[in-house]
Design an enzyme around this catalytic site. Structure first.
Site, PDB file in Angstrom:
ATOM      1  N   SER A   1      76.249  23.699  50.372  1.00  0.00           N
ATOM      2  CA  SER A   1      77.498  23.072  50.785  1.00  0.00           C
ATOM      3  C   SER A   1      78.253  22.433  49.619  1.00  0.00           C
ATOM      4  CB  SER A   1      77.163  21.988  51.824  1.00  0.00           C
ATOM      5  OG  SER A   1      78.158  20.994  51.841  1.00  0.00           O
ATOM      6  N   GLY A   2      79.549  22.714  49.560  1.00  0.00           N
ATOM      7  CA  GLY A   2      80.378  22.098  48.520  1.00  0.00           C
ATOM      8  C   GLY A   2      80.462  20.593  48.697  1.00  0.00           C
ATOM      9  N   LEU A   3      80.594  20.179  49.949  1.00  0.00           N
ATOM     10  CA  LEU A   3      80.662  18.741  50.238  1.00  0.00           C
ATOM     11  C   LEU A   3      79.372  18.057  49.774  1.00  0.00           C
ATOM     12  CD1 LEU A   3      81.847  16.194  51.630  1.00  0.00           C
ATOM     13  CD2 LEU A   3      80.776  16.978  53.753  1.00  0.00           C
TER      14      LEU A   3
ATOM     15  N   ASP B   1      84.672  15.995  47.043  1.00  0.00           N
ATOM     16  CA  ASP B   1      84.748  17.421  47.391  1.00  0.00           C
ATOM     17  C   ASP B   1      86.153  17.933  47.064  1.00  0.00           C
ATOM     18  OD1 ASP B   1      84.101  19.882  48.373  1.00  0.00           O
ATOM     19  OD2 ASP B   1      84.130  19.305  50.489  1.00  0.00           O
TER      20      ASP B   1
ATOM     21  N   ASP C   1      78.909  27.811  49.276  1.00  0.00           N
ATOM     22  CA  ASP C   1      80.262  27.412  49.639  1.00  0.00           C
ATOM     23  C   ASP C   1      81.080  27.460  48.348  1.00  0.00           C
ATOM     24  OD1 ASP C   1      82.562  26.085  50.227  1.00  0.00           O
ATOM     25  OD2 ASP C   1      81.600  24.226  50.902  1.00  0.00           O
TER      26      ASP C   1
ATOM     27  N   ASP D   1      84.225  27.265  47.850  1.00  0.00           N
ATOM     28  CA  ASP D   1      85.557  26.643  47.950  1.00  0.00           C
ATOM     29  C   ASP D   1      86.644  27.723  47.915  1.00  0.00           C
ATOM     30  OD1 ASP D   1      84.374  24.208  48.210  1.00  0.00           O
ATOM     31  OD2 ASP D   1      84.608  23.633  46.114  1.00  0.00           O
TER      32      ASP D   1
ATOM     33  N   GLU E   1      87.420  30.001  50.936  1.00  0.00           N
ATOM     34  CA  GLU E   1      88.375  29.578  51.954  1.00  0.00           C
ATOM     35  C   GLU E   1      89.799  29.801  51.466  1.00  0.00           C
ATOM     36  OE1 GLU E   1      86.342  25.837  51.647  1.00  0.00           O
ATOM     37  OE2 GLU E   1      88.207  24.755  51.254  1.00  0.00           O
TER      38      GLU E   1
ATOM     39  N   LYS F   1      90.806  22.289  45.881  1.00  0.00           N
ATOM     40  CA  LYS F   1      90.820  22.067  47.336  1.00  0.00           C
ATOM     41  C   LYS F   1      90.461  20.633  47.690  1.00  0.00           C
ATOM     42  CE  LYS F   1      87.377  21.654  49.305  1.00  0.00           C
ATOM     43  NZ  LYS F   1      86.249  22.395  49.888  1.00  0.00           N
TER      44      LYS F   1
ATOM     45  N   ASN G   1      88.333  18.590  51.034  1.00  0.00           N
ATOM     46  CA  ASN G   1      87.508  18.858  52.211  1.00  0.00           C
ATOM     47  C   ASN G   1      88.372  18.972  53.458  1.00  0.00           C
ATOM     48  OD1 ASN G   1      85.779  17.806  54.665  1.00  0.00           O
ATOM     49  ND2 ASN G   1      84.391  18.698  53.160  1.00  0.00           N
ATOM     50  N   SER G   2      88.024  19.905  54.311  1.00  0.00           N
ATOM     51  CA  SER G   2      88.849  20.219  55.488  1.00  0.00           C
ATOM     52  C   SER G   2      88.975  19.049  56.461  1.00  0.00           C
ATOM     53  CB  SER G   2      88.256  21.416  56.220  1.00  0.00           C
ATOM     54  OG  SER G   2      88.153  22.500  55.351  1.00  0.00           O
TER      55      SER G   2
ATOM     56  N   ARG H   1      86.720  32.526  54.720  1.00  0.00           N
ATOM     57  CA  ARG H   1      86.870  31.386  55.625  1.00  0.00           C
ATOM     58  C   ARG H   1      88.346  31.146  55.912  1.00  0.00           C
ATOM     59  NH1 ARG H   1      84.222  25.535  54.181  1.00  0.00           N
ATOM     60  NH2 ARG H   1      85.954  24.194  54.809  1.00  0.00           N
TER      61      ARG H   1
ATOM     62  N   HIS I   1      86.957  28.077  60.838  1.00  0.00           N
ATOM     63  CA  HIS I   1      86.661  26.647  60.816  1.00  0.00           C
ATOM     64  C   HIS I   1      87.568  25.900  61.785  1.00  0.00           C
ATOM     65  CE1 HIS I   1      84.425  23.384  59.501  1.00  0.00           C
ATOM     66  NE2 HIS I   1      84.970  23.085  58.332  1.00  0.00           N
TER      67      HIS I   1
HETATM   68  C1  SPV Z   1      80.947  22.168  53.195  1.00  0.00           C
HETATM   69  O1  SPV Z   1      79.824  21.976  53.697  1.00  0.00           O
HETATM   70  O2  SPV Z   1      81.235  21.803  52.069  1.00  0.00           O
HETATM   71  C2  SPV Z   1      81.972  22.843  53.963  1.00  0.00           C
HETATM   72  C3  SPV Z   1      81.951  22.717  55.395  1.00  0.00           C
HETATM   73  O3  SPV Z   1      82.844  23.414  53.398  1.00  0.00           O
HETATM   74  S1  SPV Z   1      83.021  21.443  55.778  1.00  0.00           S
HETATM   75  O4  SPV Z   1      82.611  20.275  55.096  1.00  0.00           O
HETATM   76  O5  SPV Z   1      82.928  21.337  57.215  1.00  0.00           O
HETATM   77  O6  SPV Z   1      84.363  21.845  55.371  1.00  0.00           O
HETATM   78 MG    MG Z   2      83.033  22.960  51.495  1.00  0.00          MG
END
Ligand code: SPV
Ligand code: MG
Length: 536
Positions: free
Chosen positions: A33-35, A45, A72, A74, A101, A107, A109-110, A146, A177
């Protein structure tokens, strides 16, 4: 996992350790996971960690595990060119796939103001997907596209349009997502989507939706996106706070894993096995020190401690012995204690207690420590100081049972001392090995009695691995056949017993390189010597 018809799950990890934990839990795949990776690195992130820094984390995760990792990625860390280079580098590190994505680098975080975030141009993103697919060399490398249209508030139609385009561009799966707390949006998408490619979801915000519903909807893969990190933060915050408040580890000890669990996760065992295979085989010695008795002749000095704990200068006899052993890299040291056993308290030693130190002979102490008699071993009395050279030479001696013997017999008999008769006398001749068989050994009390003897046993004995096996076997036999003798005998008795049984017991001569401490005079002499040295 992407292609098979059953619903699959992958779990977030953010470093080698968490990746391993995920694999051990039984997951078939990992979400890098990027986060979580950025959070674990202490940054946001927002592509604050460079792509090579993320790659490095992936490499550790990959090395620590054997299951597929989906990174991930990004937005692909730039344009199509950056992305295809990323794909190449991920393949080199055995990463199974990457998800990109359709947003703009750098980017965010979403879940942070997702609706305000600009989406990538669809055609540009399709080119990026294609560049990745064209540059992969492993046919199984997976590129997941994504779609952020729902996050950015562009609606289901846009989401379908983009999913279609990305599938067409070559994406192996579509990650749809959503940040709302229900599955509704994605269900709507699924109704309109032609199901060209497998669908991946991240139900962080709609966690209440039963998993069965995802299954029924034909979802291919679920990403549990950040729960490993969140679980660890929960515990770190709790435990760290408690330690800070209590200034003590006492009440947290039971709440956390033991250190040896860390070692297990690091596979320390494998390292040990590899050492056995790849390091040159050195005979690694351990040592056993016999220090169970009080020792005579020391008056009030031994009221509260055994002789081995008497100090010469600033150090006890025992700690001087341990230092010499350590200098020769002997770290596995056992000490048989008995009299005032709690007073023998040096660190890093293994203590073996002989409660019968006053009734039984010295051989019984040895028997008590039988577990320590294995492999190459240096057996020592706890009241002898000696030069390191004696150890060095004994350790090089190829015989299996070797006693260090001093040929320079000098007469000072305040108690019986152990004398040996050897095959050959000591010789000053150049190149002489000064190693020979022993015919007998006995404790003698006066100068007259020793005249046919070749030297004095100084209380240091070396056993090879085979020598230890002989000691072990014969001690066991004695215990079974004649336990009364075992209790009565001195070490001399046992050595003579071995000689009678035709085992070779050797001596090596060492002149004047040792000092046993048999009396207050010995002690005073050594203390004076030390004081003089210090004054110098
Ligand atoms: C991550 O885990 O970094 C993701 C998923 O991209 S989210 O955090 O839900 O965007
Ligand atoms: Mg991410």
């Amino acid at each position: 996992m992407i292609e098979n018809p059953t619903l699959e799950f992958i779990m977030e990890a953010h470093n080698g350790l968490s990746a391993k934990i995920v694999e051990e839990a039984g997951f078939k795949g990992i979400w890098a996971s990027g986060l979580s990776i950025s959070a674990a690195l202490g940054v946001r992130d927002n592509n604050e960690a460079s792509w090579t820094q993320v790659l490095e984390v992936c490499e550790f995760m990959s090395d620590a595990t054997s299951i597929p990792i989906l990174l991930d990625g990004d937005t692909g860390f730039g344009n199509f060119n950056s992305f295809r280079r990323l794909v190449k580098k991920l393949e080199q590190r055995n990463i199974a796939g990457v998800c990109i994505e359709d947003k703009v680098f750098p980017k965010t975080n979403s879940f942070i103001s997702g609706e305000k975030q600009p989406l990538a141009d669809m055609d540009e993103f399709c080119g990026k997907i294609k560049s990745g697919k064209d540059s992969q060399t492993d046919k199984d490398f997976v590129i997941v596209a994504r779609v952020e249209a729902l996050i950015a508030g562009w609606g289901v139609d846009e989401a379908v349009k983009r999913a279609d385009a990305y599938a067409e561009a070559g994406a192996d799966a579509i990650l749809m997502h959503s940040k709302i707390s229900s599955f509704d949006e994605i269900e709507l998408f699924l109704k309109q989507w032609n199901g060209k490619k497998p669908v991946v979801i991240v139900p962080t915000m709609y966690y209440r939706t039963p998993t069965q519903k995802f299954k029924d909807s034909g979802i291919s893969l679920i990403i549990w996106a950040n729960h490993t990190l969140r679980a660890s933060i929960t515990n770190m915050q709790k435990i760290v706070k408690q330690i800070h408040e209590e200034d003590s580890l006492l009440d947290v000890q039971e709440k956390i894993i033991p250190v040896k669990e860390i070692f297990r996760l690091q596979d320390v065992e494998e390292y040990k096995e590899a050492e056995d295979i790849y390091l040159p085989k050195k005979k690694s010695y351990s040592s056993l020190i016999l220090a169970a008795t009080k020792g005579t002749n020391f008056g009030s000095l031994t009221d509260d401690k055994p002789k081995a704990m008497i100090k010469i200068g600033s150090e006890t006899i025992l700690s001087k012995i341990v230092k010499i052993l350590n200098n020769r890299n002997i770290k596995d040291i056992g000490v048989v204690v008995g009299f005032k056993k709690d007073a023998v308290n040096l660190p890093n030693l293994e203590y073996i207690v002989n409660e019968n130190y006053s009734e039984y002979g010295l051989l019984y102490s040895l028997y008590k420590a039988k577990d320590k008699i294995s492999g190459a071993l240096i057996l020592l009395y706890g009241d002898v100081l000696f030069e390191e050279d004696i150890l060095r030479k004994l350790m090089l001696n190829d015989e299996d049972i070797v006693l260090a013997v001093d040929p320079s017999i000098n007469g000072r008999f305040n108690q019986a001392r152990d004398f040996v008769v050897g095959d050959e006398p000591y010789s000053e001749a150049y190149g002489k090995k000064n190693v020979c068989r022993i015919k007998k050994i006995q404790a003698l009390k006066n100068e007259k009695a020793i005249k046919d003897h070749n030297g004095e046993f100084i209380g240091i004995l070396k056993l090879s691995e085979k020598g230890s096996a002989i000691f072990d076997k014969e001690l066991t036999a004695l215990h079974e056949e004649n336990p009364e003798l075992l209790k009565k005998w001195s070490l001399n008795d046992f050595l003579n017993h071995l000689i009678t049984k035709k085992y070779d017991v050797f001596l090596e001569y060492f002149k004047d390189k040792w000092k046993d401490i048999d009396s207050i005079e010995d002690l005073t002499y050594l203390i004076n010597l030390e004081t003089k040295e210090q004054q110098k």
